[in-house]
Write a protein that holds these residues in place. Sequence first.
Motif, short mmCIF file in Angstrom:
data_model
loop_
_atom_site.label_atom_id
_atom_site.label_comp_id
_atom_site.label_asym_id
_atom_site.label_seq_id
_atom_site.Cartn_x
_atom_site.Cartn_y
_atom_site.Cartn_z
N TYR A 36 0.86 -1.17 0.00
CA TYR A 36 0.00 0.00 0.00
C TYR A 36 0.91 1.23 0.00
O TYR A 36 2.09 1.15 0.31
N ARG A 37 0.29 2.36 -0.32
CA ARG A 37 1.04 3.61 -0.22
C ARG A 37 0.14 4.73 0.27
O ARG A 37 -1.07 4.68 0.09
N GLN A 38 0.76 5.72 0.88
CA GLN A 38 0.02 6.89 1.35
C GLN A 38 0.75 8.14 0.88
O GLN A 38 1.79 8.52 1.43
N ARG A 44 -4.39 6.15 2.53
CA ARG A 44 -3.63 4.98 2.10
C ARG A 44 -4.41 4.25 1.00
O ARG A 44 -5.63 4.11 1.08
N TYR A 93 3.93 0.90 2.29
CA TYR A 93 3.78 -0.02 3.42
C TYR A 93 3.59 -1.45 2.93
O TYR A 93 2.84 -1.70 1.97
#
Length: 114
Positions: A36-38, A44, A93
């Motif tokens: 995942y990314r934010q 996110r 993440y």
Amino acid sequence: QVQLVESGGGLVQPGGSLRLSCAASVGTFRYAMAWYRQPPGKERELVARITMDGTQTYGDAVKGRFTISRDNAKRALYLQMNSLNPEDTAVYYCNIEHLRGNYWGQGTQVTVSS
């Protein structure tokens, strides 16, 4: 306790590549894992997911540019990121959908800028 440790983030120029790694403290072969990314100021979002049998799912923004893979013998998850652009800037993440629950790493920063 399930621990995930990401590495491989950094600063890269637009059009460049990075490879992220995630090391797990437990066996991974039974579980789906994901990246995942934010991005700054945003929620996110799913980047890519891989099931225990290797089925891959990608977010629309990264299809054709990113590749997720896993090495269960090494308890590792990877994300090969190519053709990076500034919109890929985010904290990335690692996630595991473990029997005991959903676990996250601490994140690794990826910054795409000239």
